[in-house]
Design an enzyme around this catalytic site. Sequence first.
Site: not given
Length: 241
Positions: A148, A164
């Site tokens: 990401s 995350y």
Amino acid sequence: MTTGAGDDEHEPELYDSLGGQVALVTGANRGIGAEVARRLRDLGATVYAGTRSMSNDVPEGTERVLLDVTQEGDVEAAVDGIFEEVGRLDVLVNNAGVIGPDGDIVAAPTAELDRTLAVNLRGPMLLCKHAVPLLLQHDGGRVVNVSSGMGVIGDGQSGGTSAYRISKTGLNGLTAYLEGEYGDDGLIANSVCPGWVRTELGGEDAPRSVEEGAETPVWLCRFRPGAPSGKFWREKRVIDW
């Protein structure tokens, strides 16, 4: 600075067909993972679709395999089972992931921090630990880590979702490690940012479809021996990380 694939060493040579090749995709029962598994199947690969429950649906024409990436027993059994059934592995797609707690690191419950790191980073490390020997049996084995842009060190890291963000930074580090350790042996390892995609993780407001999110991961799976490795990609272009 963002560069095109053609500006980075050379334009990658791609397999038009993956016939005779074998792929393992984690988190393949929904979202990007399911779409990647479906497309690899359509390219002719034998696809093992990893899922945490044998009751979960996986794309038609793929082989369902029980695989909770946080459980090393599942990981070892899945890889060993693939070897026993087909004797090879050409592509590993580390797709399984969770978003984790919303808050900053101070507010986030420790158990949720642990869970996010276990799924998003420790899991892919375990998959590589057990799968790399199979991937190295044939020149040009590929690892595709679904990462990401939220894990890019050069960007501001405020905005919560601490575990995350950190897990995806670590996943990019795993990609760099695999290239450094095994690149000379023929392994091709790359990370990819699929963008903000309308999945259970990304939410309904995300601007990109699952089909759009899967496009670059599948493209990376088609890399031939000698293609770029150790890079971070978005929309088939190398990006800084």
